[in-house]
Scaffold this active site. Structure first.
Site, PDB file in Angstrom:
ATOM      1  N   ASP A 146       1.292  -7.723   2.255  1.00 45.24           N
ATOM      2  CA  ASP A 146       1.398  -6.282   2.025  1.00 45.24           C
ATOM      3  C   ASP A 146       2.860  -5.884   1.848  1.00 45.24           C
ATOM      4  O   ASP A 146       3.497  -5.339   2.756  1.00 45.24           O
ATOM      5  CB  ASP A 146       0.768  -5.529   3.198  1.00 45.24           C
ATOM      6  CG  ASP A 146       0.445  -4.094   2.853  1.00 45.24           C
ATOM      7  OD1 ASP A 146       0.990  -3.594   1.857  1.00 45.24           O
ATOM      8  OD2 ASP A 146      -0.347  -3.465   3.583  1.00 45.24           O
ATOM      9  N   SER A 167       4.032   2.501   8.199  1.00 44.58           N
ATOM     10  CA  SER A 167       3.796   1.472   7.185  1.00 44.58           C
ATOM     11  C   SER A 167       5.079   1.200   6.417  1.00 44.58           C
ATOM     12  O   SER A 167       5.730   2.123   5.926  1.00 44.58           O
ATOM     13  CB  SER A 167       2.702   1.919   6.220  1.00 44.58           C
ATOM     14  OG  SER A 167       1.456   1.975   6.861  1.00 44.58           O
ATOM     15  N   HIS A 209       0.816  -1.216   0.000  1.00 45.92           N
ATOM     16  CA  HIS A 209       0.000   0.000   0.000  1.00 45.92           C
ATOM     17  C   HIS A 209       0.849   1.266   0.000  1.00 45.92           C
ATOM     18  O   HIS A 209       0.359   2.341  -0.344  1.00 45.92           O
ATOM     19  CB  HIS A 209      -1.016  -0.009   1.154  1.00 45.92           C
ATOM     20  CG  HIS A 209      -0.483   0.266   2.514  1.00 45.92           C
ATOM     21  ND1 HIS A 209      -0.187  -0.718   3.434  1.00 45.92           N
ATOM     22  CD2 HIS A 209      -0.209   1.427   3.146  1.00 45.92           C
ATOM     23  CE1 HIS A 209       0.232  -0.179   4.556  1.00 45.92           C
ATOM     24  NE2 HIS A 209       0.241   1.138   4.406  1.00 45.92           N
TER      25      HIS A 209
END
Length: 707
Positions: free
Chosen positions: A221, A643, A85
């Site tokens: 991810d 992230s 992402h």
């Protein structure tokens, strides 16, 4: 304008907080000894200088990924791991109907096939130091605007000085501890970053919004990029076909050993922003006037985007990044509000503020830096409730929402390219670049109509610009008819149209709408801004009172997009009789994949079902459980910006990438709950398995050399 949105947390100065168990986002260059000793007690096995300071320090391999995520270098040839992402925007920008890398995935079989990613960059932190005495001397007696100008000037001076030594470096100055401290951080940015590997979106975003912020998770991810450098200097360079893979001084070793319950775990990354000492009044406003409004407006925006994206592949590619970004914080706001209410956070804050007030009342020596006026703070927040509501709706409804509305605002803000002779103002004109391939006209029109209609319904009538009266009298409040008329009569979307500084431009209906919206924003912001300054002053005192009241404890500053370390342990949580466990397995993703016909977010390509149904996962199998482990939980303290942060074991080996938090962590920006808040990471063995068995990325695996 975007910087002036009503996010009280962003307008208030940074706070600081005391350590509670493993809570904390710690700067590395001045890590308190008590924190390091606690890390060792919990299983960290490396010398202190291996965190920061030595040529092979772990932090040397950690990067800021394009300023909004984190990542880690994992090879001697500049290979970077980050989240899928985090790379989503770049992957989406590289995708076309003919080469849909987002949907189909991508693997470069050679350096020559690696894809340049426009506008991406990575930053390495080279040094950090405390320059508080120097800054305080310069800003003594200055107001906020003067202070900002002085710090900007100092940044330029320090950057010029360091560039005289190494032109590839620059320096930022950031406020820490409510502005009581200022640190100068030296960075080196690399602008040539290329896409190397990404799994199909079905795996990189497996679970989609259904599983976002949830546990258990099975999302792979991750995405893989490479840093390229000047072939002569091994330093930063703009994109060139002649650039070569960057040769870092150190990189993170990748481990196949995995982890077990209660093992030491550490993240290093670039968390964006926390406001854990925001007052109870500030939290209430965030819940009611920021989060709630975001949810209400984005319910509408997301539904419109999805309707058109589901119809057409080109439209999906055009809007996919915008949709995912919007949906992420839509769900975050829902979860945060539920957490605020479920744990009674506003009540807890009010009780703590009463404790601070008692401490202040008992002080014999009064101190203006801590003497917060809580009654005044409450009144100030009440006074800005209505303008805050308007500003929040304005930002959610009009900023970066539709192409026509954005052009209408940009032309009023002079944020459009100017052409024509410099010595003849009358002959100069503004012209928008042709970006018609990036948006869908029908979607744009429906979005504009829906946003105008919703704004009129949600905002007090006294704030509505005259254009809304025009819509009422001429179109009977039919916003679709008004929007059809607007798009037919405005030149804002006409290719190559020249907007001169004349009456014709000012009479364009789109320009007129933009002018009225900007005037509204400026008017409301002016009545709002003075109270915000007063709020900031009282919030600053409240935080300093907290620090002084607990001065015998180590403190960390709120996150501010600088490098931070968080440590803790691998482990699950218990809530309502539910035992989360601390990892998920291949069997669990297969069960969800079987639901793909009913739940779109679980739909995958047949090859993925086959790969995850394997009987033997080889060297990627966990030696303790005999399972292929996909994702895992730790109690590391993270937030947005973390992230892609590497997750290290006690030996400094990479075991995963942080990519999310659980539902019960969604209030962590303002309150860290050690019992329930969890960091979710993708197991590095899951990453390598897909690179190996789906991508057949032998050259990358050899380069990474996992042990």
């Amino acid at each position: 304008m975007k910087k002036s949105t009503l996010i009280i947390a962003g307008l208030l100065a940074l706070g600081s907080t005391s350590i509670h168990a493993d809570e904390g986002m710690w700067t590395l260059y001045n890590l308190p000894d008590a924190v390091y000793q606690q890390m060792v007690a919990e299983g960290f096995q490396m010398q202190r200088d291996m965190l920061y300071g030595s040529p092979n320090a772990i932090s040397n391999s950690v990067i800021s990924f394009s300023g909004f995520c984190s990542g880690v270098v994992v090879s001697p040839n500049g290979l970077v791991f980050t989240n899928h992402h985090c790379g989503f925007g770049a992957i989406n920008a590289l995708s076309t109907v003919e080469h849909d890398y987002m949907k189909d995935g991508f693997y470069a079989k050679s350096y020559a096939e690696e894809l340049p990613s426009k506008d991406l960059f990575v930053s390495f932190m080279k040094k950090q130091e405390d320059i508080t005495p120097r800054v305080n001397k310069l800003i003594a007696g200055k107001n906020a605007e003067q202070t900002e100008a002085i710090i900007d000037s100092l940044i330029n001076h320090l950057t010029d000085s360091i560039k005289a030594i190494d032109k590839t470096l620059h320096i930022n100055i950031d406020a820490f501890y409510e502005g009581n401290k200022y640190y100068a951080t030296t960075y080196q940015d690399f602008q040539d970053v290329r896409l190397v590997f990404t799994a199909p979106k079905s795996m990189g975003k497996f679970g989609g919004e259904t599983d976002n912020w949830m546990w258990p998770r099975q999302t792979s991810d991750f995405s893989v990029f490479r840093i390229y450098a000047n072939p002569k200097t091994n330093g930063p360079a703009s994109y060139s076909k002649d650039n070569v893979p960057y040769q870092p001084s150190s990189w993170a070793p990748v481990s196949l050993d995995g982890y077990k319950d209660k093992d030491f775990a550490m993240t290093i990354g670039y968390p964006g922003s926390t406001t854990r000492y925001l007052s109870s009044y500030g939290i209430q406003q965030r819940r009611d006037l920021e989060n709630a409004i975001r949810v209400q407006v984005r319910d509408i925006k997301l539904a419109i985007m999805k309707k058109y994206m589901d119809k057409d592949r080109k439209t999906r590619i055009q809007y996919e990044n915008k949709y995912v970004t919007s949906a992420n914080y839509w769900k975050n706001s829902i979860g945060m509000n539920k957490c605020i209410d479920s744990i009674g956070l506003i009540r807890q804050k009010a009780e703590y503020e009463a404790k601070i007030q008692r401490w202040l009342d008992e002080k014999t020596m009064k101190d203006s830096t801590v003497n917060v006026d809580l009654k005044k703070l409450e009144t100030l927040y009440k006074e800005i409730n209505e303008p805050a509501l308007v500003l929040n709706y304005w930002n959610e409804s009009f900023w970066n929402v539709s192409e026509l509305l954005q052009r209408a605002l940009n032309i009023i803000r002079d944020a459009v390219d100017l052409y024509g002779p410099k010595d003849n103002e009358a002959a100069q004109y503004m012209q928008f670049k042709d970006n018609s391939s990036e948006w869908n006209l029908a979607l744009d029109k429906e979005m504009t109509a829906a946003m105008l209609k919703n704004f009129a319904e949600q905002v007090p009538a006294s704030y509505l610009p005259e254009e809304f009266n025009f819509i009422k009298t001429k179109f009977g409040n039919d916003y679709k008819k008004y929007t059809d008329w607007l798009y037919s009569n405005s030149k804002l979307l006409v290719k190559d149209y020249k907007f001169y500084h004349d009456e014709k431009t000012l009479k364009d209906p789109g320009v007129m709408l933009g002018m009225q919206l900007v005037i509204l924003y400026q008017s409301v912001m002016s009545q709002y801004a003075q109270n915000v300054k007063a709020i900031s002053s009282e919030e600053k005192k409240l935080c300093e009172a907290k620090v002084q009241m607990e001065m015998d404890m180590p403190h960390y500053s709120d996150a501010n997009s600088t490098m931070r370390l968080s440590y803790g342990q691998v482990g699950g949580y218990m809530i309502g009789g539910f035992d989360s466990n601390y990892y998920t397995t291949a069997e669990s993703i297969v069960e969800k994949m079987k639901l793909g016909k009913k739940i779109e977010d679980y739909k995958v390509e047949p090859i993925m079902m086959n790969l995850m149904s394997a009987k033997d996962f080889g060297r990627y199998t966990d030696k303790r459980t005999g399972k292929m482990q996909l994702c895992f939980l730790t109690n590391n303290d993270i937030t947005g910006g973390n992230s892609g942060s590497p997750m290290f074991d006690g030996k400094g080996r990479l075991i995963g990438l942080a990519f999310d938090g659980n539902w019960d962590s969604l209030s962590s920006d303002i309150n860290f709950d050690r019992k329930l808040a969890r960091c979710i990471g993708v197991d590095i063995r899951f990453v390598l398995y897909l690179m190996d068995k789906w991508g057949h990325a032998d050259r990358l695996l050899k380069e990474i050399n996992p042990q």
